[in-house]
Design a protein around this motif. Structure first.
Motif, PDB file in Angstrom:
ATOM      1  N   ALA A 132       0.823  -1.208   0.000  1.00 19.09           N
ATOM      2  CA  ALA A 132       0.000   0.000   0.000  1.00 19.09           C
ATOM      3  C   ALA A 132       0.860   1.262   0.000  1.00 19.09           C
ATOM      4  O   ALA A 132       0.540   2.257  -0.668  1.00 19.09           O
ATOM      5  CB  ALA A 132      -0.922  -0.015   1.221  1.00 19.09           C
ATOM      6  N   MET A 133       1.985   1.202   0.729  1.00 16.11           N
ATOM      7  CA  MET A 133       2.873   2.350   0.801  1.00 16.11           C
ATOM      8  C   MET A 133       3.511   2.641  -0.554  1.00 16.11           C
ATOM      9  O   MET A 133       3.666   3.802  -0.941  1.00 16.11           O
ATOM     10  CB  MET A 133       3.955   2.093   1.849  1.00 16.11           C
ATOM     11  CG  MET A 133       4.795   3.328   2.195  1.00 16.11           C
ATOM     12  SD  MET A 133       3.870   4.576   3.089  1.00 16.11           S
ATOM     13  CE  MET A 133       4.098   6.014   2.025  1.00 16.11           C
ATOM     14  N   ARG A 134       3.872   1.594  -1.273  1.00 18.02           N
ATOM     15  CA  ARG A 134       4.453   1.801  -2.613  1.00 18.02           C
ATOM     16  C   ARG A 134       3.464   2.527  -3.518  1.00 18.02           C
ATOM     17  O   ARG A 134       3.837   3.454  -4.249  1.00 18.02           O
ATOM     18  CB  ARG A 134       4.876   0.469  -3.219  1.00 18.02           C
ATOM     19  CG  ARG A 134       6.119  -0.142  -2.600  1.00 18.02           C
ATOM     20  CD  ARG A 134       6.499  -1.437  -3.322  1.00 18.02           C
ATOM     21  NE  ARG A 134       6.896  -1.154  -4.700  1.00 18.02           N
ATOM     22  CZ  ARG A 134       8.154  -1.032  -5.109  1.00 18.02           C
ATOM     23  NH1 ARG A 134       9.131  -1.177  -4.246  1.00 18.02           N
ATOM     24  NH2 ARG A 134       8.426  -0.780  -6.365  1.00 18.02           N
ATOM     25  N   SER A 135       2.203   2.118  -3.488  1.00 21.09           N
ATOM     26  CA  SER A 135       1.187   2.783  -4.305  1.00 21.09           C
ATOM     27  C   SER A 135       1.016   4.230  -3.871  1.00 21.09           C
ATOM     28  O   SER A 135       0.908   5.136  -4.716  1.00 21.09           O
ATOM     29  CB  SER A 135      -0.157   2.046  -4.196  1.00 21.09           C
ATOM     30  OG  SER A 135      -0.076   0.763  -4.771  1.00 21.09           O
ATOM     31  N   ALA A 136       0.996   4.464  -2.567  1.00 17.96           N
ATOM     32  CA  ALA A 136       0.826   5.816  -2.053  1.00 17.96           C
ATOM     33  C   ALA A 136       1.988   6.715  -2.480  1.00 17.96           C
ATOM     34  O   ALA A 136       1.794   7.860  -2.904  1.00 17.96           O
ATOM     35  CB  ALA A 136       0.715   5.779  -0.530  1.00 17.96           C
ATOM     36  N   GLN A 137       3.223   6.202  -2.379  1.00 17.49           N
ATOM     37  CA  GLN A 137       4.390   6.984  -2.791  1.00 17.49           C
ATOM     38  C   GLN A 137       4.363   7.276  -4.277  1.00 17.49           C
ATOM     39  O   GLN A 137       4.711   8.382  -4.718  1.00 17.49           O
ATOM     40  CB  GLN A 137       5.681   6.231  -2.417  1.00 17.49           C
ATOM     41  CG  GLN A 137       5.972   6.219  -0.933  1.00 17.49           C
ATOM     42  CD  GLN A 137       7.201   5.401  -0.582  1.00 17.49           C
ATOM     43  OE1 GLN A 137       7.427   5.088   0.568  1.00 17.49           O
ATOM     44  NE2 GLN A 137       7.991   5.030  -1.563  1.00 17.49           N
ATOM     45  N   THR A 138       3.953   6.297  -5.057  1.00 13.93           N
ATOM     46  CA  THR A 138       3.874   6.494  -6.504  1.00 13.93           C
ATOM     47  C   THR A 138       2.906   7.619  -6.849  1.00 13.93           C
ATOM     48  O   THR A 138       3.083   8.338  -7.836  1.00 13.93           O
ATOM     49  CB  THR A 138       3.433   5.192  -7.206  1.00 13.93           C
ATOM     50  OG1 THR A 138       4.383   4.164  -6.901  1.00 13.93           O
ATOM     51  CG2 THR A 138       3.367   5.367  -8.717  1.00 13.93           C
ATOM     52  N   ASN A 139       1.906   7.791  -6.003  1.00  9.82           N
ATOM     53  CA  ASN A 139       0.894   8.815  -6.232  1.00  9.82           C
ATOM     54  C   ASN A 139       1.128  10.082  -5.418  1.00  9.82           C
ATOM     55  O   ASN A 139       0.198  10.865  -5.206  1.00  9.82           O
ATOM     56  CB  ASN A 139      -0.493   8.238  -5.954  1.00  9.82           C
ATOM     57  CG  ASN A 139      -0.937   7.277  -7.047  1.00  9.82           C
ATOM     58  OD1 ASN A 139      -1.437   7.707  -8.089  1.00  9.82           O
ATOM     59  ND2 ASN A 139      -0.721   5.981  -6.833  1.00  9.82           N
ATOM     60  N   GLY A 140       2.366  10.275  -4.980  1.00 14.35           N
ATOM     61  CA  GLY A 140       2.759  11.554  -4.419  1.00 14.35           C
ATOM     62  C   GLY A 140       2.876  11.645  -2.919  1.00 14.35           C
ATOM     63  O   GLY A 140       3.275  12.688  -2.387  1.00 14.35           O
ATOM     64  N   SER A 155      24.704   8.063  11.270  1.00 11.40           N
ATOM     65  CA  SER A 155      23.886   6.900  11.605  1.00 11.40           C
ATOM     66  C   SER A 155      22.579   7.435  12.184  1.00 11.40           C
ATOM     67  O   SER A 155      22.463   7.698  13.379  1.00 11.40           O
ATOM     68  CB  SER A 155      24.612   6.011  12.625  1.00 11.40           C
ATOM     69  OG  SER A 155      23.823   4.893  12.970  1.00 11.40           O
ATOM     70  N   THR A 156      21.584   7.622  11.324  1.00 16.91           N
ATOM     71  CA  THR A 156      20.391   8.407  11.659  1.00 16.91           C
ATOM     72  C   THR A 156      19.261   7.589  12.262  1.00 16.91           C
ATOM     73  O   THR A 156      18.237   8.136  12.647  1.00 16.91           O
ATOM     74  CB  THR A 156      19.854   9.090  10.397  1.00 16.91           C
ATOM     75  OG1 THR A 156      19.526   8.081   9.436  1.00 16.91           O
ATOM     76  CG2 THR A 156      20.896  10.040   9.802  1.00 16.91           C
ATOM     77  N   ASN A 157      19.410   6.258  12.321  1.00 16.89           N
ATOM     78  CA  ASN A 157      18.354   5.379  12.836  1.00 16.89           C
ATOM     79  C   ASN A 157      17.091   5.463  11.988  1.00 16.89           C
ATOM     80  O   ASN A 157      15.981   5.341  12.503  1.00 16.89           O
ATOM     81  CB  ASN A 157      18.044   5.692  14.302  1.00 16.89           C
ATOM     82  CG  ASN A 157      17.331   4.534  15.002  1.00 16.89           C
ATOM     83  OD1 ASN A 157      17.479   3.375  14.632  1.00 16.89           O
ATOM     84  ND2 ASN A 157      16.543   4.856  16.019  1.00 16.89           N
ATOM     85  N   LYS A 158      17.265   5.674  10.699  1.00 15.09           N
ATOM     86  CA  LYS A 158      16.138   5.702   9.772  1.00 15.09           C
ATOM     87  C   LYS A 158      16.209   4.498   8.835  1.00 15.09           C
ATOM     88  O   LYS A 158      17.263   4.212   8.266  1.00 15.09           O
ATOM     89  CB  LYS A 158      16.142   6.984   8.928  1.00 15.09           C
ATOM     90  CG  LYS A 158      15.717   8.236   9.666  1.00 15.09           C
ATOM     91  CD  LYS A 158      15.655   9.404   8.693  1.00 15.09           C
ATOM     92  CE  LYS A 158      15.168  10.684   9.367  1.00 15.09           C
ATOM     93  NZ  LYS A 158      15.091  11.819   8.404  1.00 15.09           N
ATOM     94  N   LEU A 159      15.084   3.834   8.667  1.00 18.01           N
ATOM     95  CA  LEU A 159      14.953   2.710   7.739  1.00 18.01           C
ATOM     96  C   LEU A 159      13.746   2.975   6.849  1.00 18.01           C
ATOM     97  O   LEU A 159      12.622   3.136   7.353  1.00 18.01           O
ATOM     98  CB  LEU A 159      14.776   1.406   8.511  1.00 18.01           C
ATOM     99  CG  LEU A 159      14.427   0.158   7.695  1.00 18.01           C
ATOM    100  CD1 LEU A 159      15.545  -0.193   6.719  1.00 18.01           C
ATOM    101  CD2 LEU A 159      14.141  -1.021   8.616  1.00 18.01           C
ATOM    102  N   LEU A 160      13.966   3.046   5.554  1.00 16.06           N
ATOM    103  CA  LEU A 160      12.863   3.253   4.618  1.00 16.06           C
ATOM    104  C   LEU A 160      11.892   2.084   4.734  1.00 16.06           C
ATOM    105  O   LEU A 160      12.281   0.921   4.578  1.00 16.06           O
ATOM    106  CB  LEU A 160      13.416   3.367   3.192  1.00 16.06           C
ATOM    107  CG  LEU A 160      12.406   3.698   2.092  1.00 16.06           C
ATOM    108  CD1 LEU A 160      11.871   5.125   2.264  1.00 16.06           C
ATOM    109  CD2 LEU A 160      13.051   3.541   0.721  1.00 16.06           C
ATOM    110  N   PHE A 161      10.637   2.379   5.016  1.00 19.76           N
ATOM    111  CA  PHE A 161       9.658   1.332   5.286  1.00 19.76           C
ATOM    112  C   PHE A 161       9.541   0.335   4.140  1.00 19.76           C
ATOM    113  O   PHE A 161       9.388  -0.877   4.365  1.00 19.76           O
ATOM    114  CB  PHE A 161       8.294   1.967   5.578  1.00 19.76           C
ATOM    115  CG  PHE A 161       7.214   0.975   5.916  1.00 19.76           C
ATOM    116  CD1 PHE A 161       7.247   0.293   7.123  1.00 19.76           C
ATOM    117  CD2 PHE A 161       6.179   0.720   5.031  1.00 19.76           C
ATOM    118  CE1 PHE A 161       6.247  -0.631   7.445  1.00 19.76           C
ATOM    119  CE2 PHE A 161       5.187  -0.194   5.342  1.00 19.76           C
ATOM    120  CZ  PHE A 161       5.213  -0.875   6.552  1.00 19.76           C
ATOM    121  N   THR A 162       9.657   0.812   2.920  1.00 21.58           N
ATOM    122  CA  THR A 162       9.523  -0.076   1.771  1.00 21.58           C
ATOM    123  C   THR A 162      10.758  -0.943   1.540  1.00 21.58           C
ATOM    124  O   THR A 162      10.819  -1.683   0.562  1.00 21.58           O
ATOM    125  CB  THR A 162       9.188   0.723   0.495  1.00 21.58           C
ATOM    126  OG1 THR A 162      10.102   1.819   0.365  1.00 21.58           O
ATOM    127  CG2 THR A 162       7.760   1.263   0.543  1.00 21.58           C
TER     128      THR A 162
END
Length: 320
Positions: free
Chosen positions: A182-190, A231-238
């Motif tokens: 769902a996140m991939r679709s949402a990102q694709t749409n802005g 080392s920002t402790n960030k992980l891209l959810f996708t």
């Protein structure tokens, strides 16, 4: 530590190590690394080399850099680098943890070593820590320029997230995959990208987390003990669909032909990953337990690091 031309100088117990910032490529991604050598090394000679691979979410200035310095003290050329999409290395989107690319990073680091006239390409080893250990073993399955592979607190990131792992069971894992879709679709749409964390961000979060490893990881990554701005402790959810589908050890019984050493703390709650890798291997192998050490303690606690370094010197000395 003082400046020394293009190098920085480290002096520990009269053994001086030089560190130089270097750049190399993984396809179109510009990779940033730190190359460690002894001060008096002779560029007209050939030296064995070690590629050090950091944990997920870490950077080269942390545990992989520490072990690289220690290997350089013993006469190795040692390269620590930031993973693609992370740290000082390039790659978009930022904070992507893609196991396939992490393995390719290792190949690209070896490509870089092959351009250095003073590296003996018949004597290249890889040293991976935590998820970097899983990536290192996986790289060695098909990258036969690697002549020996060693791990510290090895972690198969795919197995760690699947089933009863980091996500809390199979049902939760499958639900996560639906959310990624769902996140991939949402990102694709802005819609903006979603980021999660590798470890707890605050002391309160760490205390509330039931996993001992996460409490340890908070103390290492998010306090002055080893915190670093890159080392920002960030992980891209996708990233999670790629992580969940990855198997570090799947082909170990048939494709791992190089000697393997797995170093693990006797009190590490991740010890099963090292034990599994060694059990699966049909090449020369050894599991080395450091009594009293936990997973994260192997990163920087001197009494445990010293034992690991001594064992690494014995292992690489006998196999490179």
């Amino acid at each position: 530590m003082i400046s020394y031309g293009n190098y920085k100088k480290f002096n520990r117990e009269e053994r001086v190590v030089m560190m130089k910032h270097v750049t190399f490529k993984n396809a179109n991604i510009e990779m940033k690394g730190d190359l460690y050598t002894q001060e008096n090394f002779d560029e007209s000679k050939k030296y064995p080399a070690i590629v050090a691979v950091h944990p997920g979410g870490a950077v080269k200035e942390q545990v992989s850099g520490l072990y690289s310095k220690r290997m350089a003290e013993m006469g190795y050329i040692a390269l620590a680098f930031d993973a693609s999409h992370q740290g000082e290395s390039g790659g978009e989107p930022r904070y992507l943890e893609n196991p396939t690319e992490r393995v390719e990073d290792i190949r690209s680091a070896i490509d870089y070593l092959s351009t250095l006239s003073y590296v003996d390409m018949e004597k290249v080893g890889v040293l991976g820590i935590c998820a970097g250990g899983g990536y290192s073993i996986n790289a060695a399955l098909t990258e036969k320029r690697i002549k020996a592979v060693a791990t510290i607190s090895a972690f198969d990131i795919g197995a760690g997230f699947r089933g009863d792992g980091m996500l809390g069971g199979l049902e939760a894992t499958l639900e996560t995959l639906n959310k990624v879709a769902a996140m991939r679709s949402a990102q694709t749409n802005g819609e903006d990208s979603l980021y999660i964390t590798y470890v707890p961000n605050t002391e309160e979060e760490a205390k509330a987390n039931p996993m001992v490893l996460m409490k340890e990881a908070y103390d290492y990554y998010r306090t002055p003990r080893a915190q670093h701005p890159n080392s920002t402790n960030k992980l891209l959810f996708t990233s999670l669909d790629k992580i969940i589908a990855f198997s570090a050890f799947g082909f170990v019984p048939t494709l791992l032909t190089q000697p393997i050493l797995a170093i693990v703390g006797s009190e590490a709650n991740t010890k099963g990953f090292s034990e599994n890798a060694i059990e699966l291997a049909n090449s020369p192998k050894e599991l080395f337990e450091v009594k009293g050490a936990t997973h994260i303690a192997m990163y920087d606690v001197p009494e445990y690091v010293n034992q690991a370094v001594n064992k690494l010197g014995e292992f690489f000395g006998g196999n490179l």
